[in-house]
Design a protein around this motif. Structure first.
Motif, PDB file in Angstrom:
ATOM      1  N   ASP A   7      18.838  43.404  37.295  1.00  0.00           N
ATOM      2  CA  ASP A   7      18.264  42.805  36.088  1.00  0.00           C
ATOM      3  C   ASP A   7      18.181  41.289  36.199  1.00  0.00           C
ATOM      4  O   ASP A   7      17.225  40.680  35.706  1.00  0.00           O
ATOM      5  N   VAL A   8      19.196  40.687  36.839  1.00  0.00           N
ATOM      6  CA  VAL A   8      19.186  39.230  37.014  1.00  0.00           C
ATOM      7  C   VAL A   8      18.011  38.814  37.894  1.00  0.00           C
ATOM      8  O   VAL A   8      17.273  37.867  37.579  1.00  0.00           O
ATOM      9  N   LEU A   9      17.813  39.545  38.963  1.00  0.00           N
ATOM     10  CA  LEU A   9      16.716  39.240  39.886  1.00  0.00           C
ATOM     11  C   LEU A   9      15.378  39.319  39.147  1.00  0.00           C
ATOM     12  O   LEU A   9      14.521  38.441  39.275  1.00  0.00           O
ATOM     13  N   GLU A  61      27.411  47.003  38.187  1.00  0.00           N
ATOM     14  CA  GLU A  61      27.167  45.700  38.818  1.00  0.00           C
ATOM     15  C   GLU A  61      25.823  45.671  39.541  1.00  0.00           C
ATOM     16  O   GLU A  61      25.122  44.669  39.516  1.00  0.00           O
ATOM     17  N   HIS A  62      25.477  46.776  40.171  1.00  0.00           N
ATOM     18  CA  HIS A  62      24.156  46.848  40.806  1.00  0.00           C
ATOM     19  C   HIS A  62      23.040  46.671  39.777  1.00  0.00           C
ATOM     20  O   HIS A  62      22.069  45.963  40.018  1.00  0.00           O
ATOM     21  N   ALA A 110      25.619  32.820  35.196  1.00  0.00           N
ATOM     22  CA  ALA A 110      26.981  33.156  34.769  1.00  0.00           C
ATOM     23  C   ALA A 110      27.130  34.675  34.690  1.00  0.00           C
ATOM     24  O   ALA A 110      28.148  35.231  35.120  1.00  0.00           O
ATOM     25  N   ALA A 111      26.107  35.335  34.173  1.00  0.00           N
ATOM     26  CA  ALA A 111      26.147  36.807  34.078  1.00  0.00           C
ATOM     27  C   ALA A 111      26.336  37.419  35.465  1.00  0.00           C
ATOM     28  O   ALA A 111      27.164  38.325  35.662  1.00  0.00           O
ATOM     29  N   LEU A 112      25.590  36.886  36.433  1.00  0.00           N
ATOM     30  CA  LEU A 112      25.671  37.400  37.801  1.00  0.00           C
ATOM     31  C   LEU A 112      27.078  37.237  38.370  1.00  0.00           C
ATOM     32  O   LEU A 112      27.649  38.156  38.970  1.00  0.00           O
ATOM     33  N   ARG A 113      27.650  36.060  38.169  1.00  0.00           N
ATOM     34  CA  ARG A 113      28.978  35.782  38.727  1.00  0.00           C
ATOM     35  C   ARG A 113      30.068  36.557  37.999  1.00  0.00           C
ATOM     36  O   ARG A 113      31.021  37.040  38.611  1.00  0.00           O
ATOM     37  N   ILE A 114      29.948  36.625  36.684  1.00  0.00           N
ATOM     38  CA  ILE A 114      30.973  37.315  35.905  1.00  0.00           C
ATOM     39  C   ILE A 114      30.953  38.809  36.241  1.00  0.00           C
ATOM     40  O   ILE A 114      32.005  39.437  36.381  1.00  0.00           O
ATOM     41  N   ARG A 174      25.317  33.949  47.183  1.00  0.00           N
ATOM     42  CA  ARG A 174      26.356  34.956  47.405  1.00  0.00           C
ATOM     43  C   ARG A 174      27.073  34.741  48.741  1.00  0.00           C
ATOM     44  O   ARG A 174      28.274  34.920  48.850  1.00  0.00           O
ATOM     45  N   ILE A 175      26.297  34.401  49.758  1.00  0.00           N
ATOM     46  CA  ILE A 175      26.893  34.205  51.082  1.00  0.00           C
ATOM     47  C   ILE A 175      27.834  32.998  51.059  1.00  0.00           C
ATOM     48  O   ILE A 175      28.928  33.034  51.634  1.00  0.00           O
ATOM     49  N   ALA A 176      27.430  31.958  50.353  1.00  0.00           N
ATOM     50  CA  ALA A 176      28.317  30.794  50.224  1.00  0.00           C
ATOM     51  C   ALA A 176      29.626  31.198  49.540  1.00  0.00           C
ATOM     52  O   ALA A 176      30.708  30.757  49.940  1.00  0.00           O
TER      53      ALA A 176
END
Lengths: 244, 244
Positions: B71-73, B65-66, B91-95, A94-96
């Motif tokens: 959930d991703v973590l 988003e939180h 991809a889910a995290l970025r999208i 995320r920081i990147a």
């Protein structure tokens, strides 16, 4: 895993890979700081050649972000970190991404600086380097807080964003006034509006980084809701013809 | 793992968790589309109450988003996915992050719409809903491409961003001209400049989503470099007093 050294070997190479990742991000951060500083000098000195170099160099930051993403993917797949190690890797990702955006904003400041040099100088341009200086210091300090995993220092940067927002809002109002005084100011002042906005956004990304450092250290989000960023969305027409 | 059903059980619950994640993102996407559409109506009809509701509802997207990040973590820590499964989760995290930003931009359009209603109507405001419509269709189509894992459809959206950039640049120039004609237009047109910029940025985030869909499907980045986004950084002063 009959070899007693095997587990240690895996741990060691995880650390090696993580520190490589952090080095890449430190390099990205340094580049982004230089880009912002150079963009600011380019505006202050109306140096279109320096500005063009800043625009060109943005690729280097983008390339580093690709490297970081690639390394994160590999690290997650091969090392399958959990708990703090996992937070560390996701924070890096995320920081990147935030630093990459900061690089984009610095490049855009430089690019608009070139357009700005097509018009005669306008007085409010002088306020921009001050804005860039405040944002640049936030960026330097939050990257330092990240390096040291210092959540308190990160929080301190996060709080400083309010100053930047105030400076930005003051400049926004000043630019509107200049535009009203003389239509020849409109095009350059419009570029300055967007340049100032870019720097205000750099501050927002520095606070994002601060939030990631906080989460990395404390495993809980910096929840405190604070009104973020741009206060100019409320600006209504100023009294005309009066410079304030 | 003496129970022969245990492995199957783990696989099943990975799929369940992943589909929950994708449902959350689909919900985020739907909210973001509604926010943009409502912001556009609020501007077109000068409806400050609708605009205020859009500003308020942005929290719902942020909260989702939180949830996605959380959930991703968890999914990474407990399931330790690799290869395509890992790409799916990242991809889910970025999208989700892109949709969150799109929500922010839609809310900012609404917020500036409220300020815009403090001034008399200006003609170029009529162009904004058209811009929002193009961006909204890009968003709808890229979310659909994501749902179907359709890289070709994602690429098609990615290419369409150029149209949006051209519409934005045309509006930018029109706004400058209006500002030069009458200083009373300056404040409302400045808000419109930023509103148009917000919508142009929504298009950029839709292309980010498209890039993620492409990477998810093909395991390689959509490398083709194309000049991205805002073309207005080159705009120099127009001939004055002439409406074009």
């Amino acid at each position: 895993m009959t070899d007693p050294h095997a587990a240690e070997h895996i741990i060691k190479s995880y650390d090696t890979e993580l520190s490589r990742l952090l080095d890449e991000i430190a390099r990205m951060g340094l580049l982004a700081r230089e880009q912002l500083a150079d963009a600011s000098v380019a505006v202050a000195e109306r140096d279109s050649e320096l500005a063009a170099r800043v625009v060109e160099r943005d690729n280097a930051i983008d390339a580093l972000e690709h490297e970081v993403s690639h390394d994160v993917l590999r690290l997650l797949a091969l090392r399958q970190p959990i708990a703090r190690d996992l937070r560390e890797v996701l924070a890096a990702l995320r920081i990147a991404a935030d630093i990459e955006r900061i690089g984009d904003y610095a490049a855009n400041v430089a690019k608009r600086g070139i357009a700005l040099n097509q018009s005669a100088p306008v007085t409010p341009a002088a306020a921009l380097p001050r804005l860039a200086e405040v944002a640049g210091r936030m960026l330097a300090d939050v990257l330092d807080a990240y390096r040291r995993h210092d959540a308190a220092a990160a929080l301190e940067v996060w709080e400083r964003d309010e100053q930047l927002d105030q400076l930005y809002t003051a400049l926004f109002r000043e630019l509107l006034t200049y535009m009203m005084e003389d239509p020849r100011n409109i095009t350059p002042c419009t570029h300055l509006l967007f340049m100032a906005k870019n720097i205000e956004r750099i501050g927002d990304h520095a606070t994002n980084i601060a939030e990631n450092v906080y989460f990395l250290v404390h495993a809980r989000p910096l929840a405190e809701a604070r009104r973020k960023g741009d206060l100019t969305s409320d600006v209504t027409p100023p009294v005309q013809g009066h410079r304030r």
